[in-house]
Design an enzyme around this catalytic site. Structure first.
Site, PDB file in Angstrom:
ATOM      1  N   SER A 193     109.335  -9.387  21.186  1.00  0.00           N
ATOM      2  CA  SER A 193     108.256 -10.376  21.044  1.00  0.00           C
ATOM      3  C   SER A 193     108.229 -10.963  19.642  1.00  0.00           C
ATOM      4  O   SER A 193     107.663 -12.039  19.423  1.00  0.00           O
ATOM      5  CB  SER A 193     106.898  -9.727  21.329  1.00  0.00           C
ATOM      6  OG  SER A 193     106.885  -9.167  22.618  1.00  0.00           O
ATOM      7  N   LEU A 202      94.432  -9.853  23.318  1.00  0.00           N
ATOM      8  CA  LEU A 202      95.042 -11.192  23.335  1.00  0.00           C
ATOM      9  C   LEU A 202      94.041 -12.326  23.548  1.00  0.00           C
ATOM     10  O   LEU A 202      92.945 -12.134  24.047  1.00  0.00           O
ATOM     11  CB  LEU A 202      96.134 -11.228  24.401  1.00  0.00           C
ATOM     12  CG  LEU A 202      97.368 -10.371  24.047  1.00  0.00           C
ATOM     13  CD1 LEU A 202      98.281 -10.210  25.255  1.00  0.00           C
ATOM     14  CD2 LEU A 202      98.137 -10.962  22.876  1.00  0.00           C
ATOM     15  N   ASP A 256     102.743 -16.570  25.233  1.00  0.00           N
ATOM     16  CA  ASP A 256     102.481 -17.363  26.437  1.00  0.00           C
ATOM     17  C   ASP A 256     101.620 -16.603  27.431  1.00  0.00           C
ATOM     18  O   ASP A 256     100.722 -17.173  28.055  1.00  0.00           O
ATOM     19  CB  ASP A 256     103.765 -17.901  27.080  1.00  0.00           C
ATOM     20  CG  ASP A 256     104.876 -16.868  27.231  1.00  0.00           C
ATOM     21  OD1 ASP A 256     104.709 -15.712  26.779  1.00  0.00           O
ATOM     22  OD2 ASP A 256     105.932 -17.229  27.784  1.00  0.00           O
ATOM     23  N   GLY A 257     101.832 -15.306  27.533  1.00  0.00           N
ATOM     24  CA  GLY A 257     101.013 -14.516  28.452  1.00  0.00           C
ATOM     25  C   GLY A 257      99.532 -14.679  28.158  1.00  0.00           C
ATOM     26  O   GLY A 257      98.703 -14.800  29.062  1.00  0.00           O
ATOM     27  N   SER A 262      66.058 -21.871  22.943  1.00  0.00           N
ATOM     28  CA  SER A 262      65.546 -20.571  23.380  1.00  0.00           C
ATOM     29  C   SER A 262      65.663 -19.526  22.264  1.00  0.00           C
ATOM     30  O   SER A 262      64.783 -18.692  22.092  1.00  0.00           O
ATOM     31  CB  SER A 262      66.329 -20.050  24.597  1.00  0.00           C
ATOM     32  OG  SER A 262      66.008 -20.784  25.757  1.00  0.00           O
ATOM     33  N   GLU A 273      80.715 -18.095  24.900  1.00  0.00           N
ATOM     34  CA  GLU A 273      80.305 -17.060  23.966  1.00  0.00           C
ATOM     35  C   GLU A 273      81.482 -16.336  23.323  1.00  0.00           C
ATOM     36  O   GLU A 273      81.392 -15.869  22.186  1.00  0.00           O
ATOM     37  CB  GLU A 273      79.396 -16.040  24.678  1.00  0.00           C
ATOM     38  CG  GLU A 273      78.077 -16.628  25.198  1.00  0.00           C
ATOM     39  CD  GLU A 273      78.205 -17.369  26.520  1.00  0.00           C
ATOM     40  OE1 GLU A 273      79.305 -17.373  27.114  1.00  0.00           O
ATOM     41  OE2 GLU A 273      77.197 -17.967  26.965  1.00  0.00           O
ATOM     42  N   ARG A 286      61.260 -12.606  24.164  1.00  0.00           N
ATOM     43  CA  ARG A 286      60.862 -13.891  24.733  1.00  0.00           C
ATOM     44  C   ARG A 286      59.358 -14.130  24.582  1.00  0.00           C
ATOM     45  O   ARG A 286      58.947 -15.159  24.054  1.00  0.00           O
ATOM     46  CB  ARG A 286      61.252 -13.971  26.220  1.00  0.00           C
ATOM     47  CG  ARG A 286      61.115 -15.394  26.796  1.00  0.00           C
ATOM     48  CD  ARG A 286      61.153 -15.419  28.322  1.00  0.00           C
ATOM     49  NE  ARG A 286      59.996 -14.770  28.913  1.00  0.00           N
ATOM     50  CZ  ARG A 286      58.775 -15.293  28.988  1.00  0.00           C
ATOM     51  NH1 ARG A 286      58.546 -16.494  28.505  1.00  0.00           N
ATOM     52  NH2 ARG A 286      57.772 -14.624  29.530  1.00  0.00           N
TER      53      ARG A 286
END
Lengths: 625, 625
Positions: free
Chosen positions: B42, B127, B156-157, B347, B368, B475
């Site tokens: 790799s 990854l 690429d994976g 919020s 997120e 809240r």
């Protein structure tokens, strides 16, 4: 890209869809006003397209939501729940009046869909997950030859979630041309305009690049909707994306395309004004859904244990490899078992299952979020999906795992390469939060066998348990310590060292069982006897045995040792089990971010090897007396 | 799409890049063989492109990795770590011989990059995260006007990970034309060919659809590499993607493009054979990196507390709203503070910060995972990023949070809408695993103030703390219960009810503080005194105070009450703090998946309201005597 005007096949003519859509709108508004909260404008943008879908195309037996031959409607934009509830109400599933219980304590009509509302294929409300669930449903239909379609309604804001593109890749790769994504591009997110606003070409280009058959329409125009839905009835080798330009709040002048109306119910007087705009409304209109011509129910899975696997005493096995072997064997008898993997099948050993049952293996590539939500779809179709990857990478799908639990999905998770014992690869590859991740979820079973035999039996137990179950498997090989006649159950444990003279108990799990046994042997040389328990069932933990041990040993001390971070680990389950007992629990666990090194170096560095156990036992003042 | 052949500007000529690439290859092979594990093939696929990058383009002061004017090289494919280590070694950062410590205990050259290797901008190895980190680095450079480039090398994976597409959307939306994604398309994943193999057009179409400037090249051809890297030096308004078709193991005949070589080091004799193929190798070759012409260091952030906020006694405030106000104020003095949000700024109330400091607000939309990794990039640039969304949706980024912690990033998280107390929206929106998520990570601070004053002070404390800190905000509005002279510190608590006659102690946090106070008032009517402690600091928890309470109350009982699932919550921290003490901890927490309803109904349903606390206290046998 298809041009709807050029669609060769003429769509069936619609009769007064606007009248039915008015009734849909009415109930989205009435129910949210009655509740005093909710997202009526997010319902209204999609009211037209879903009205045509239900009125003309959707094939479903409302008396049997689990008929495998039903079409599916997944509401990925879960905050539009009142729309979902209204659609099935108008399909005769229940009286529309019941929608007035929306969001009230005890109602099946919650703020976002949950399983007690049995027409929802999955709980939604955490955005961007519905397309993956739909892909799971469509995958089963495809592999088993059902003619059903799966429709997934997404919002536009949620298309920013990466999982959408994982699902898109997956659906295209699996050629799920029975999957129809309906994208409700209403321009407005919660706090502001979405990234691409009304530029639907941005979405069209992306879905085309991801190999979808794309149809762009005005999503509030019945003819265009009708033609698009007609077009997707013909499989084309690709999944479909109907990209519908819509207006949030469409149909009510003072709501339509206006800022500041996300997630707000209308006040009573506003509702009256809105209903006047819709008037006259024919309250008797209903959808007459086509029913599937047959009924096919999910299979009751066979839970027979594997009895024809034998392991040699004294030989070493990696529990991850045993898992693969056992699952392949069980898959012969239980045709509902599926295995899903994320390009690590040669590490998790789901490759063994794939070899024997390629038709029930799902390669999800390196996209763990999609993998988990696909499994939720499989579970809804009565399958028993095993989701496998490195334990560390199950963390990537923590929110999908959370939502699958809310969905009451019957998923089995297997995380390999747990703890610092994996060695040289370093902290990014170590599963050290996984007991915490699964253990925090109500009623999720967490297991960690230390040898081949216990692994084999516990895989069967996981299948027999209806619900979430997670198994940690080990990278290194470990010696066989159990015998064929031993039995392993969820909630059980094994006492491995025991005498009438034990000073205290060490409770270990997985790799640390061997460290505890080594420590016991070392201590025995100095005539210090300790009890050793293999807590292969971490949750539920074997409270009875642990209490007994605490009561019977001289020092009323339980030392827990685990290859996991301290907080949220096995030690906390053991402590909770012993709450109210005389005695003390001492937790030994990984305290810091680890590093590269050999297994022995890292177990030592983390302070959870035999040497440290010996030292901890000897540090108990009364032990050395 | 750019055609490299048509690039107008002539790239500078290269002198013998293949000779330097040979030396790079040599050390990737030698170090992994020495280690006995690793991913040499790799590394080899990307050796040519990175050699040209470092030899001709990369601008960096190896004596000052934190110079903000440096270019950045983020190795998203973290398993190619030996390549990274070789590149900086050849740039003179350390002797190449040291690479023989690769993957050995104590070495800075771990299996995957971690912060003790100071040339890595972030820990990688899970990854698909590097492009987001790079976007964070590039964003700061862009906003602050640095000329640096950020290069991100991906495999690429990992392009199957949804986060890549979150990052792509984000980078294009922010017009980060100083960001260069180099995609090493070597065809082979871990277990098999990737989804798209060598069809680089699949990637080109996708990145173009995501508004990248795309350049396709033969990634083992020096001239094409050179031209592509030359092309990206000129900003074009868009981020760049160099899509490089490469061969895994390139340069060594028996490794190149062969299955079965992922994650395998060469045996000694195989290494000799490989080195013979590379011979002759000039061991004296080095990269002469250009240095930035100036040095700019990260600022030391000001940690002054906010003193000019006043709250009215008796009035009610939502702690989430207070957080927004305080952060906006602090942002006036501390110019390093950034706020990131995921389309919920109205919020979480980061909108207040945005209003005053738009240049340091980052709208991440509903993505997120990217948001958290962008924050890791910001932290590396000396910023103090506050990442805010619903607590439930921080779970979406659990793996990015894990990796940011491994990266030792200085990130502050604020999760709003915690617990069942959010009411009608139902379980998908309730943060009930967040204490567990953050609490499991070593040294992560977890806070939950219950009123405005404590919130205000603790936000300052979070900034003063160098490292991970998480705050839960509520809240609903809650009454002000503290006074200006009260002070709140990480690791502290407040005793709210106390007498010489207390039967036991109730430790609460956040919304349950008010339930505990109500319970105390109820019990007092029956002449039962209890002590009440506000554990606003959940981790570290105030062990001293809790021990004192346990010791001073009659029944040596501590009841913990929290709006969070039981396992992994505040109760487990309290229990751990009291380990070895005489007495008992009784945990009251959420046990099941909740539902829609009013706050009071749901607190009651979960068994954590005043009524249940009263009952629990009275159930202690000695209390009623």
């Amino acid at each position: 890209m298809q041009d709807v005007k050029e669609l060769r096949e003429k769509a069936p003519s619609l009769s007064n869809p606007e009248e039915k859509a008015k009734l849909v709108r009415k109930w989205c508004l009435v129910s949210t006003t009655e509740a005093g909260s909710g997202h009526p404008t997010s319902c209204l943008s999609a009211a037209d397209i879903t009205t045509v879908l239900f009125d003309r195309y959707f094939t479903y037996d409302v008396n049997n939501p689990l008929n495998l031959l039903n079409d599916h409607f997944v509401l990925s934009k879960g905050h539009a729940a009142p729309l979902l509830y209204t659609l099935f109400g108008m399909a005769g599933a229940y009286p529309l009046e019941e929608l007035k219980t929306l969001r009230k304590f005890g109602s099946r009509f919650e703020g976002h869909p949950v399983p007690k509302y049995k027409y929802a294929d999955a709980a939604t409300g955490s955005l961007g997950q519905g397309l993956s669930v739909g892909a799971g449903l469509a995958l089963v239909a495809k592999r088993e030859g059902y003619e059903s379609k799966t429709y997934v309604l997404t919002g536009d804001g949620e298309l920013a979630e990466g999982q959408i593109w994982e699902a898109a890749n997956f659906a295209a790769h699996e050629k799920l041309d029975n999957l129809v994504a309906i994208l409700d591009i209403n321009r407005l997110g919660q706090s502001q305009e979405t990234m691409f606003g009304h530029h639907i070409d941005e979405y069209a280009r992306k879905f085309e690049a991801f190999d979808f058959e794309v149809i762009e329409i005005d999503g509030n125009n019945y003819e265009e909707i009708n033609q698009a839905l007609q077009a997707v009835q013909k499989p084309s080798g690709k999944p479909f994306a109907i990209i519908a330009k819509t207006f949030k709040g469409h149909g009510i002048s003072f709501l339509e395309n206006k800022d500041g109306w996300h997630g707000k119910a209308l006040k009573k007087e506003e509702l009256e004004k809105a209903l006047k705009e819709l008037a006259p409304i024919n309250d008797d209109l209903r959808f007459q859904l086509k029913k599937p011509t047959q009924t096919k129910s999910p299979q009751q899975a066979s839970n027979k244990a594997v009895t024809d696997l034998s392991f040699e005493q004294g030989k070493e096995y990696a529990t991850r490899e045993v898992f693969g072997d056992v699952l392949a064997k069980l898959g012969e008898r239980n045709k509902e078992i599926y295995a899903l993997d994320g390009d690590v099948m040669n590490s998790t050993f789901t490759q063994t299952f794939k070899k024997d049952h390629a038709d029930r293996f799902v390669e999800c590539y390196i996209a763990e979020q999609n993998m988990v939500s696909v499994a939720a779809g499989l579970s809804r179709m009565g399958k028993v999906p095993f989701v496998a990857t490195f334990a560390a990478f199950l963390t990537r799908a923590a929110d999908q795992i959370r939502m699958a639990r809310v969905s009451e999905a019957n998923i089995k998770f297997v995380g390999s390469h747990v703890g610092v014992s994996i060695g040289e690869d370093g902290p990014s590859q170590m599963g050290l939060e996984d007991i915490s991740l699964f253990g925090t979820l109500p009623d999720a079973v967490v297991l960690q066998p230390c040898d081949a035999l216990s692994t084999a039996q516990l895989i069967s137990q996981m299948i027999a348990y209806a619900g979430f179950a997670y198994m940690r498997t080990l990278r290194p090989k470990t010696p066989l310590i159990y015998k064929n006649e031993d039995s392993f159950v969820i909630g059980g444990s094994k006492v491995l060292r025991q005498s009438g003279n034990d000073m205290l108990t060490v409770a270990a799990t997985g790799i640390t069982v061997f460290e505890a046994l080594k420590a016991a042997d070392e201590l025995q040389k100095e005539n210090i006897s300790i009890r050793v328990v293999d807590c292969y069932s971490i949750h539920p933990i074997d409270a009875t045995t642990l209490k007994k041990c605490l009561g019977e040993t001289k020092q009323k001390i339980l030392i827990t040792v685990e290859d996991h971070f301290e907080h949220g680990g096995m030690g906390d389950f053991a402590t909770a089990a012993l709450s109210g007992q005389q005695g003390q629990v001492i937790k030994m666990a990984v305290q810091t971010i680890s590093q590269s090194g050999t297994m022995d170096e890292l177990l030592n560095d983390a302070g959870i090897d035999a040497e440290h156990i010996v030292a901890k036992v000897k540090a108990v003042p009364e032990v050395k007396k």
